[in-house]
Design an enzyme around this catalytic site. Sequence first.
Site, PDB file in Angstrom:
ATOM      1  N   THR A 125     -22.079  32.069  40.634  1.00 46.87           N
ATOM      2  CA  THR A 125     -21.387  31.703  41.878  1.00 46.87           C
ATOM      3  C   THR A 125     -20.076  30.963  41.606  1.00 46.87           C
ATOM      4  OG1 THR A 125     -21.560  30.153  43.736  1.00 46.87           O
ATOM      5  CG2 THR A 125     -22.979  29.697  41.902  1.00 46.87           C
ATOM      6  N   ASP A 126     -19.156  31.047  42.553  1.00 47.21           N
ATOM      7  CA  ASP A 126     -17.894  30.288  42.432  1.00 47.21           C
ATOM      8  C   ASP A 126     -18.151  28.775  42.471  1.00 47.21           C
ATOM      9  OD1 ASP A 126     -18.549  30.061  45.138  1.00 47.21           O
ATOM     10  OD2 ASP A 126     -16.601  30.749  45.886  1.00 47.21           O
ATOM     11  N   GLU A 127     -19.345  28.393  42.957  1.00 46.46           N
ATOM     12  CA  GLU A 127     -19.628  26.954  43.103  1.00 46.46           C
ATOM     13  C   GLU A 127     -19.726  26.238  41.755  1.00 46.46           C
ATOM     14  OE1 GLU A 127     -22.403  25.779  46.115  1.00 46.46           O
ATOM     15  OE2 GLU A 127     -22.198  27.678  47.167  1.00 46.46           O
ATOM     16  N   TYR A 152     -27.814  22.563  43.192  1.00 41.24           N
ATOM     17  CA  TYR A 152     -27.804  24.042  43.145  1.00 41.24           C
ATOM     18  C   TYR A 152     -26.745  24.547  42.182  1.00 41.24           C
ATOM     19  CZ  TYR A 152     -26.221  28.728  44.428  1.00 41.24           C
ATOM     20  OH  TYR A 152     -25.786  30.043  44.370  1.00 41.24           O
ATOM     21  N   LYS A 156     -26.937  26.526  38.476  1.00 39.58           N
ATOM     22  CA  LYS A 156     -26.298  27.828  38.203  1.00 39.58           C
ATOM     23  C   LYS A 156     -25.358  27.718  37.000  1.00 39.58           C
ATOM     24  CE  LYS A 156     -26.690  31.122  40.324  1.00 39.58           C
ATOM     25  NZ  LYS A 156     -27.680  32.220  40.199  1.00 39.58           N
TER      26      LYS A 156
HETATM   27  N1  NAD Z   1     -25.424  34.312  49.021  1.00 35.99           N
HETATM   28  C1  NAD Z   1     -24.244  34.002  48.512  1.00 35.99           C
HETATM   29  O1  NAD Z   1     -23.267  33.838  49.243  1.00 35.99           O
HETATM   30  C2  NAD Z   1     -24.074  33.904  47.014  1.00 35.99           C
HETATM   31  C3  NAD Z   1     -22.799  33.699  46.502  1.00 35.99           C
HETATM   32  C4  NAD Z   1     -22.622  33.644  45.114  1.00 35.99           C
HETATM   33  C5  NAD Z   1     -23.716  33.796  44.279  1.00 35.99           C
HETATM   34  N2  NAD Z   1     -24.964  33.959  44.797  1.00 35.99           N
HETATM   35  C6  NAD Z   1     -26.088  34.135  43.867  1.00 35.99           C
HETATM   36  O2  NAD Z   1     -26.640  35.402  44.119  1.00 35.99           O
HETATM   37  C7  NAD Z   1     -28.046  35.398  43.864  1.00 35.99           C
HETATM   38  C8  NAD Z   1     -28.784  35.907  45.089  1.00 35.99           C
HETATM   39  O3  NAD Z   1     -28.461  35.068  46.192  1.00 35.99           O
HETATM   40  P1  NAD Z   1     -29.065  35.354  47.626  1.00 35.99           P
HETATM   41  O4  NAD Z   1     -28.118  34.801  48.618  1.00 35.99           O
HETATM   42  O5  NAD Z   1     -29.506  36.767  47.723  1.00 35.99           O
HETATM   43  O6  NAD Z   1     -30.341  34.400  47.558  1.00 35.99           O
HETATM   44  P2  NAD Z   1     -31.654  34.424  48.465  1.00 35.99           P
HETATM   45  O7  NAD Z   1     -32.122  33.028  48.523  1.00 35.99           O
HETATM   46  O8  NAD Z   1     -31.408  35.167  49.732  1.00 35.99           O
HETATM   47  O9  NAD Z   1     -32.682  35.304  47.618  1.00 35.99           O
HETATM   48  C9  NAD Z   1     -33.242  34.870  46.426  1.00 35.99           C
HETATM   49  C10 NAD Z   1     -34.430  35.781  46.115  1.00 35.99           C
HETATM   50  O10 NAD Z   1     -34.976  35.334  44.860  1.00 35.99           O
HETATM   51  C11 NAD Z   1     -36.389  35.241  44.982  1.00 35.99           C
HETATM   52  N3  NAD Z   1     -36.865  34.203  44.067  1.00 35.99           N
HETATM   53  C12 NAD Z   1     -36.678  32.856  44.156  1.00 35.99           C
HETATM   54  N4  NAD Z   1     -37.300  32.227  43.161  1.00 35.99           N
HETATM   55  C13 NAD Z   1     -37.881  33.197  42.398  1.00 35.99           C
HETATM   56  C14 NAD Z   1     -38.664  33.180  41.223  1.00 35.99           C
HETATM   57  N5  NAD Z   1     -38.983  32.018  40.611  1.00 35.99           N
HETATM   58  N6  NAD Z   1     -39.118  34.343  40.718  1.00 35.99           N
HETATM   59  C15 NAD Z   1     -38.823  35.519  41.342  1.00 35.99           C
HETATM   60  N7  NAD Z   1     -38.094  35.605  42.459  1.00 35.99           N
HETATM   61  C16 NAD Z   1     -37.618  34.449  42.975  1.00 35.99           C
HETATM   62  C17 NAD Z   1     -36.647  34.878  46.443  1.00 35.99           C
HETATM   63  O11 NAD Z   1     -37.950  35.245  46.831  1.00 35.99           O
HETATM   64  C18 NAD Z   1     -35.559  35.687  47.146  1.00 35.99           C
HETATM   65  O12 NAD Z   1     -36.022  36.979  47.474  1.00 35.99           O
HETATM   66  C19 NAD Z   1     -28.398  33.972  43.491  1.00 35.99           C
HETATM   67  O13 NAD Z   1     -28.476  33.888  42.097  1.00 35.99           O
HETATM   68  C20 NAD Z   1     -27.220  33.144  44.018  1.00 35.99           C
HETATM   69  O14 NAD Z   1     -27.025  32.008  43.235  1.00 35.99           O
HETATM   70  C21 NAD Z   1     -25.173  34.022  46.148  1.00 35.99           C
END
Ligand code: NAD
Length: 313
Positions: A125-127, A152, A156
Amino acid sequence: MKLLITGCAGFIGINFIKYWLNRHAEDTLVGVDCLTYAANKKPLQKLVQNPNFIFYKTDICDRTEIDRIFQTEKPNTVVNFAAESHVDRSIQNPDIFLKTNVLGTQVLLDACLRYGVERYHQISTDEVYGDLPLESGEPFTESSPLKPSSPYSTSKAAADLLVLAYYKTYGLPITISRSSNNYGKYQHAEKFIPNIIKRAGEGIKILIYGDGKNVRDWLYVNDHCSAIDMILQKGKIGEIYNIGGDNEMPNLVLAKKILSILKTEIGIQFVEDRKGHDRRYSLNSQKIKKLGWKPRTLFDEGLTDTVKWYLKE
Ligand SMILES: NC(=O)c1ccc[n+]([C@@H]2O[C@H](COP(=O)([O-])OP(=O)(O)OC[C@H]3O[C@@H](n4cnc5c(N)ncnc54)[C@H](O)[C@@H]3O)[C@@H](O)[C@H]2O)c1
Protein backbone atom coordinates in the site's frame (compact mmCIF):
# COMPACT_ATOMS: atom_id res chain seq x y z
CA MET A 1 -0.32 -20.79 -15.17
CA LYS A 2 -1.49 -21.91 -11.75
CA LEU A 3 -1.90 -18.94 -9.39
CA LEU A 4 -2.46 -19.14 -5.67
CA ILE A 5 -4.40 -16.06 -4.53
CA THR A 6 -4.64 -15.37 -0.80
CA GLY A 7 -7.36 -13.10 0.59
CA CYS A 8 -9.40 -14.12 -2.48
CA ALA A 9 -12.73 -13.29 -0.81
CA GLY A 10 -11.76 -9.75 0.21
CA PHE A 11 -12.61 -6.57 -1.69
CA ILE A 12 -9.66 -6.57 -4.09
CA GLY A 13 -9.17 -10.35 -4.00
CA ILE A 14 -12.64 -11.15 -5.30
CA ASN A 15 -12.39 -8.50 -8.01
CA PHE A 16 -9.01 -9.95 -9.00
CA ILE A 17 -10.37 -13.52 -9.23
CA LYS A 18 -13.18 -12.31 -11.51
CA TYR A 19 -10.77 -10.21 -13.56
CA TRP A 20 -8.33 -13.12 -14.01
CA LEU A 21 -10.94 -15.79 -14.86
CA ASN A 22 -12.33 -13.45 -17.55
CA ARG A 23 -9.00 -12.64 -19.15
CA HIS A 24 -6.95 -15.78 -18.63
CA ALA A 25 -9.41 -18.62 -19.16
CA GLU A 26 -6.56 -21.11 -19.62
CA ASP A 27 -5.21 -20.54 -16.07
CA THR A 28 -6.19 -22.25 -12.81
CA LEU A 29 -6.70 -20.18 -9.66
CA VAL A 30 -6.29 -21.57 -6.16
CA GLY A 31 -7.98 -19.24 -3.67
CA VAL A 32 -7.06 -19.16 0.02
CA ASP A 33 -9.02 -17.14 2.59
CA CYS A 34 -9.93 -17.75 6.24
CA LEU A 35 -13.14 -15.74 5.73
CA THR A 36 -12.92 -12.99 8.33
CA TYR A 37 -15.72 -10.43 8.76
CA ALA A 38 -14.34 -8.65 5.65
CA ALA A 39 -14.85 -11.60 3.28
CA ASN A 40 -17.50 -11.67 0.53
CA LYS A 41 -18.98 -15.11 1.15
CA LYS A 42 -21.92 -15.00 -1.31
CA PRO A 43 -19.95 -14.11 -4.46
CA LEU A 44 -17.31 -16.64 -3.39
CA GLN A 45 -19.98 -19.38 -3.37
CA LYS A 46 -20.77 -18.52 -7.00
CA LEU A 47 -17.12 -18.45 -8.01
CA VAL A 48 -16.39 -21.94 -6.66
CA GLN A 49 -18.73 -23.30 -9.36
CA ASN A 50 -16.13 -22.29 -11.93
CA PRO A 51 -13.99 -25.37 -12.74
CA ASN A 52 -10.88 -23.16 -13.00
CA PHE A 53 -11.22 -21.95 -9.40
CA ILE A 54 -10.40 -24.07 -6.35
CA PHE A 55 -11.03 -22.65 -2.88
CA TYR A 56 -9.43 -23.46 0.50
CA LYS A 57 -10.83 -21.95 3.69
CA THR A 58 -7.45 -21.58 5.40
CA ASP A 59 -5.57 -19.09 7.56
CA ILE A 60 -2.28 -18.02 5.95
CA CYS A 61 -0.67 -18.23 9.42
CA ASP A 62 -1.41 -21.99 9.55
CA ARG A 63 1.94 -23.38 8.41
CA THR A 64 0.80 -27.01 8.21
CA GLU A 65 -2.27 -26.27 6.11
CA ILE A 66 -0.44 -23.82 3.84
CA ASP A 67 2.26 -26.42 3.30
CA ARG A 68 -0.37 -29.03 2.42
CA ILE A 69 -2.01 -26.69 -0.10
CA PHE A 70 1.31 -25.92 -1.81
CA GLN A 71 2.17 -29.63 -1.90
CA THR A 72 -1.21 -30.55 -3.39
CA GLU A 73 -1.70 -27.68 -5.82
CA LYS A 74 1.88 -26.84 -6.82
CA PRO A 75 1.18 -23.20 -7.83
CA ASN A 76 3.83 -21.45 -9.94
CA THR A 77 2.71 -17.94 -8.93
CA VAL A 78 1.49 -16.59 -5.58
CA VAL A 79 -0.28 -13.24 -5.09
CA ASN A 80 -0.76 -12.28 -1.45
CA PHE A 81 -3.79 -10.04 -0.84
CA ALA A 82 -4.62 -11.57 2.56
CA ALA A 83 -4.45 -8.95 5.28
CA GLU A 84 -6.22 -7.16 8.04
CA SER A 85 -6.84 -3.91 6.21
CA HIS A 86 -8.77 -1.38 8.29
CA VAL A 87 -6.65 1.37 9.88
CA ASP A 88 -9.21 2.14 12.63
CA ARG A 89 -9.26 -1.51 13.73
CA SER A 90 -5.45 -1.56 13.80
CA ILE A 91 -5.49 1.38 16.21
CA GLN A 92 -7.89 -0.53 18.49
CA ASN A 93 -6.12 -3.90 18.28
CA PRO A 94 -2.74 -4.12 16.50
CA ASP A 95 -2.06 -7.79 17.44
CA ILE A 96 -3.98 -9.47 14.63
CA PHE A 97 -2.46 -7.02 12.11
CA LEU A 98 1.06 -8.08 13.00
CA LYS A 99 0.09 -11.76 13.03
CA THR A 100 -1.66 -11.89 9.65
CA ASN A 101 0.17 -9.17 7.76
CA VAL A 102 3.71 -10.00 8.88
CA LEU A 103 3.84 -13.58 10.20
CA GLY A 104 1.28 -14.79 7.63
CA THR A 105 3.45 -13.30 4.88
CA GLN A 106 6.45 -15.17 6.29
CA VAL A 107 4.56 -18.49 6.19
CA LEU A 108 3.79 -17.89 2.51
CA LEU A 109 7.37 -16.88 1.70
CA ASP A 110 8.71 -20.06 3.34
CA ALA A 111 6.26 -22.20 1.37
CA CYS A 112 7.28 -20.43 -1.86
CA LEU A 113 10.93 -21.23 -1.17
CA ARG A 114 10.23 -24.84 -0.24
CA TYR A 115 8.12 -25.56 -3.33
CA GLY A 116 10.16 -23.52 -5.85
CA VAL A 117 7.43 -20.99 -6.73
CA GLU A 118 8.43 -18.94 -9.80
CA ARG A 119 6.93 -15.65 -8.58
CA TYR A 120 5.71 -14.31 -5.25
CA HIS A 121 3.87 -11.01 -5.55
CA GLN A 122 3.14 -8.97 -2.44
CA ILE A 123 0.17 -6.58 -2.44
CA SER A 124 1.25 -3.55 -0.44
CA THR A 125 0.00 0.00 0.00
CA ASP A 126 1.00 3.65 -0.47
CA GLU A 127 0.48 4.00 3.30
CA VAL A 128 3.94 2.49 3.94
CA TYR A 129 5.49 5.84 2.89
CA GLY A 130 3.63 7.82 5.54
CA ASP A 131 2.10 11.14 4.52
CA LEU A 132 2.89 14.40 2.74
CA PRO A 133 1.88 17.92 3.73
CA LEU A 134 -1.28 19.19 1.99
CA GLU A 135 0.36 22.18 0.40
CA SER A 136 3.45 20.70 -1.25
CA GLY A 137 5.70 17.67 -1.39
CA GLU A 138 6.91 15.49 -4.23
CA PRO A 139 4.81 12.35 -4.78
CA PHE A 140 6.38 9.19 -3.31
CA THR A 141 8.58 7.09 -5.57
CA GLU A 142 9.47 3.45 -4.95
CA SER A 143 12.71 4.56 -3.28
CA SER A 144 11.07 7.01 -0.86
CA PRO A 145 11.78 6.10 2.78
CA LEU A 146 9.26 3.98 4.66
CA LYS A 147 7.61 6.08 7.39
CA PRO A 148 4.32 4.35 8.22
CA SER A 149 1.98 6.02 10.71
CA SER A 150 -0.54 3.40 11.87
CA PRO A 151 -0.14 -0.16 13.15
CA TYR A 152 -1.77 -1.25 9.84
CA SER A 153 0.71 0.56 7.59
CA THR A 154 3.59 -0.47 9.85
CA SER A 155 2.63 -4.12 9.52
CA LYS A 156 2.48 -3.70 5.72
CA ALA A 157 5.90 -2.00 5.68
CA ALA A 158 7.35 -4.79 7.83
CA ALA A 159 5.94 -7.37 5.40
CA ASP A 160 7.49 -5.51 2.43
CA LEU A 161 10.90 -5.58 4.13
CA LEU A 162 10.55 -9.28 4.84
CA VAL A 163 9.66 -9.96 1.19
CA LEU A 164 12.74 -7.99 0.08
CA ALA A 165 14.88 -9.92 2.58
CA TYR A 166 13.71 -13.24 1.10
CA TYR A 167 14.75 -11.93 -2.33
CA LYS A 168 18.18 -10.77 -1.18
CA THR A 169 18.95 -13.60 1.24
CA TYR A 170 17.39 -16.63 -0.45
CA GLY A 171 16.95 -15.41 -4.04
CA LEU A 172 13.15 -15.86 -3.93
CA PRO A 173 11.73 -14.33 -7.14
CA ILE A 174 9.50 -11.58 -5.78
CA THR A 175 7.77 -8.37 -6.84
CA ILE A 176 5.88 -5.86 -4.68
CA SER A 177 3.18 -3.36 -5.64
CA ARG A 178 2.05 -0.38 -3.57
CA SER A 179 -1.30 0.99 -4.63
CA SER A 180 -3.33 3.97 -3.54
CA ASN A 181 -6.90 3.76 -2.17
CA ASN A 182 -9.06 1.42 -4.22
CA TYR A 183 -12.77 1.90 -4.90
CA GLY A 184 -15.33 -0.36 -6.58
CA LYS A 185 -17.65 -3.30 -5.91
CA TYR A 186 -17.43 -5.70 -2.94
CA GLN A 187 -15.75 -3.39 -0.41
CA HIS A 188 -16.78 -3.77 3.24
CA ALA A 189 -19.25 -1.18 4.55
CA GLU A 190 -16.72 0.03 7.16
CA LYS A 191 -14.61 1.69 4.43
CA PHE A 192 -15.03 5.33 3.33
CA ILE A 193 -17.08 5.10 0.12
CA PRO A 194 -19.45 2.20 0.96
CA ASN A 195 -19.92 3.65 4.44
CA ILE A 196 -21.14 6.98 3.05
CA ILE A 197 -23.56 5.19 0.70
CA LYS A 198 -24.86 2.98 3.52
CA ARG A 199 -25.38 5.85 5.96
CA ALA A 200 -27.04 8.03 3.33
CA GLY A 201 -29.36 5.12 2.47
CA GLU A 202 -30.30 4.82 6.15
CA GLY A 203 -30.84 8.58 6.44
CA ILE A 204 -27.96 8.98 8.92
CA LYS A 205 -25.50 11.90 8.83
CA ILE A 206 -22.15 11.27 7.14
CA LEU A 207 -19.19 11.31 9.54
CA ILE A 208 -15.93 12.89 8.37
CA TYR A 209 -12.71 12.81 10.38
CA GLY A 210 -11.12 16.16 11.35
CA ASP A 211 -11.57 18.98 8.83
CA GLY A 212 -12.16 16.68 5.83
CA LYS A 213 -9.15 18.13 4.00
CA ASN A 214 -7.09 14.91 4.12
CA VAL A 215 -6.20 13.96 0.55
CA ARG A 216 -6.34 10.43 -0.87
CA ASP A 217 -5.55 9.19 -4.36
CA TRP A 218 -8.30 6.91 -5.74
CA LEU A 219 -7.76 3.94 -8.04
CA TYR A 220 -10.58 1.88 -9.59
CA VAL A 221 -10.19 -1.71 -8.40
CA ASN A 222 -10.16 -3.16 -11.95
CA ASP A 223 -7.30 -0.81 -12.85
CA HIS A 224 -5.46 -2.21 -9.83
CA CYS A 225 -6.09 -5.75 -11.14
CA SER A 226 -4.74 -4.86 -14.60
CA ALA A 227 -1.64 -3.32 -12.97
CA ILE A 228 -0.94 -6.54 -11.05
CA ASP A 229 -1.46 -8.47 -14.30
CA MET A 230 1.10 -6.19 -15.98
CA ILE A 231 3.64 -6.69 -13.17
CA LEU A 232 3.21 -10.48 -13.29
CA GLN A 233 3.79 -10.42 -17.08
CA LYS A 234 6.45 -7.72 -17.44
CA GLY A 235 7.65 -6.71 -13.98
CA LYS A 236 11.28 -7.18 -13.05
CA ILE A 237 12.13 -9.63 -10.26
CA GLY A 238 13.14 -7.91 -7.01
CA GLU A 239 11.38 -4.64 -7.94
CA ILE A 240 8.67 -2.54 -6.31
CA TYR A 241 5.97 -0.79 -8.37
CA ASN A 242 3.75 2.09 -7.25
CA ILE A 243 0.19 1.98 -8.63
CA GLY A 244 -1.59 5.33 -8.40
CA GLY A 245 -4.92 6.46 -9.82
CA ASP A 246 -3.75 9.99 -10.83
CA ASN A 247 -6.77 11.15 -8.94
CA GLU A 248 -6.10 12.97 -5.67
CA MET A 249 -9.03 14.42 -3.76
CA PRO A 250 -9.83 15.76 -0.27
CA ASN A 251 -12.18 13.44 1.66
CA LEU A 252 -14.81 16.15 1.97
CA VAL A 253 -14.91 16.72 -1.79
CA LEU A 254 -15.33 12.99 -2.38
CA ALA A 255 -18.10 12.73 0.23
CA LYS A 256 -19.97 15.59 -1.47
CA LYS A 257 -19.56 13.95 -4.88
CA ILE A 258 -21.12 10.74 -3.56
CA LEU A 259 -24.01 12.63 -1.95
CA SER A 260 -24.59 14.46 -5.23
CA ILE A 261 -24.72 11.16 -7.19
CA LEU A 262 -27.19 9.91 -4.56
CA LYS A 263 -29.17 13.15 -4.93
CA THR A 264 -29.57 13.39 -1.16
CA GLU A 265 -29.60 16.37 1.19
CA ILE A 266 -28.21 14.31 4.08
CA GLY A 267 -25.86 16.34 6.31
CA ILE A 268 -22.16 15.95 7.04
CA GLN A 269 -20.81 15.90 10.61
CA PHE A 270 -17.12 16.45 11.39
CA VAL A 271 -15.86 14.17 14.17
CA GLU A 272 -12.65 14.01 16.21
CA ASP A 273 -9.74 13.20 13.93
CA ARG A 274 -8.34 9.67 13.66
CA LYS A 275 -5.19 9.22 15.77
CA GLY A 276 -2.09 9.72 13.58
CA HIS A 277 -4.32 10.55 10.58
CA ASP A 278 -2.16 10.87 7.43
CA ARG A 279 -2.71 14.22 5.68
CA ARG A 280 -1.98 13.37 2.08
CA TYR A 281 -0.96 10.36 0.01
CA SER A 282 0.48 10.89 -3.44
CA LEU A 283 2.22 8.37 -5.69
CA ASN A 284 4.62 8.71 -8.59
CA SER A 285 3.66 5.78 -10.86
CA GLN A 286 6.09 6.42 -13.72
CA LYS A 287 7.82 3.08 -13.20
CA ILE A 288 4.75 0.92 -13.92
CA LYS A 289 3.65 3.31 -16.68
CA LYS A 290 6.94 2.52 -18.44
CA LEU A 291 5.77 -1.13 -18.56
CA GLY A 292 2.73 0.09 -20.54
CA TRP A 293 0.09 0.34 -17.80
CA LYS A 294 -2.09 3.31 -16.94
CA PRO A 295 -5.35 3.73 -15.00
CA ARG A 296 -8.16 3.61 -17.60
CA THR A 297 -11.30 4.33 -15.57
CA LEU A 298 -12.48 7.94 -15.44
CA PHE A 299 -13.16 8.71 -11.80
CA ASP A 300 -16.64 10.18 -12.25
CA GLU A 301 -17.75 7.15 -14.29
CA GLY A 302 -16.16 4.61 -11.95
CA LEU A 303 -17.65 6.33 -8.92
CA THR A 304 -21.15 6.53 -10.42
CA ASP A 305 -21.06 2.81 -11.36
CA THR A 306 -19.78 1.97 -7.88
CA VAL A 307 -22.52 3.95 -6.13
CA LYS A 308 -25.20 2.34 -8.34
CA TRP A 309 -23.83 -1.12 -7.55
CA TYR A 310 -24.03 -0.57 -3.77
CA LEU A 311 -27.57 0.74 -4.10
CA LYS A 312 -28.61 -2.51 -5.81
CA GLU A 313 -26.89 -4.73 -3.20
N1 NAD B 1 -8.47 -1.51 -0.19
C1 NAD B 1 -7.54 -0.63 -0.50
O1 NAD B 1 -7.83 0.52 -0.83
C2 NAD B 1 -6.09 -1.05 -0.53
C3 NAD B 1 -5.14 -0.15 -0.98
C4 NAD B 1 -3.79 -0.54 -1.04
C5 NAD B 1 -3.44 -1.82 -0.65
N2 NAD B 1 -4.38 -2.69 -0.17
C6 NAD B 1 -3.95 -4.04 0.21
O2 NAD B 1 -4.64 -4.94 -0.62
C7 NAD B 1 -4.89 -6.17 0.06
C8 NAD B 1 -6.37 -6.49 0.00
O3 NAD B 1 -7.09 -5.42 0.59
P1 NAD B 1 -8.67 -5.45 0.66
O4 NAD B 1 -9.14 -4.04 0.69
O5 NAD B 1 -9.21 -6.39 -0.36
O6 NAD B 1 -8.85 -6.08 2.11
P2 NAD B 1 -10.14 -6.77 2.75
O7 NAD B 1 -10.06 -6.51 4.20
O8 NAD B 1 -11.37 -6.39 2.00
O9 NAD B 1 -9.90 -8.33 2.47
C9 NAD B 1 -8.91 -9.06 3.11
C10 NAD B 1 -9.23 -10.54 2.89
O10 NAD B 1 -8.18 -11.29 3.52
C11 NAD B 1 -8.75 -12.33 4.30
N3 NAD B 1 -7.86 -12.62 5.42
C12 NAD B 1 -7.60 -11.84 6.51
N4 NAD B 1 -6.77 -12.47 7.34
C13 NAD B 1 -6.48 -13.67 6.77
C14 NAD B 1 -5.67 -14.76 7.15
N5 NAD B 1 -4.97 -14.75 8.31
N6 NAD B 1 -5.61 -15.84 6.35
C15 NAD B 1 -6.32 -15.87 5.19
N7 NAD B 1 -7.11 -14.88 4.77
C16 NAD B 1 -7.18 -13.78 5.56
C17 NAD B 1 -10.10 -11.79 4.76
O11 NAD B 1 -10.99 -12.84 5.09
C18 NAD B 1 -10.54 -10.99 3.54
O12 NAD B 1 -11.27 -11.80 2.64
C19 NAD B 1 -4.37 -5.97 1.47
O13 NAD B 1 -3.10 -6.56 1.56
C20 NAD B 1 -4.27 -4.45 1.63
O14 NAD B 1 -3.25 -4.11 2.51
C21 NAD B 1 -5.70 -2.34 -0.10
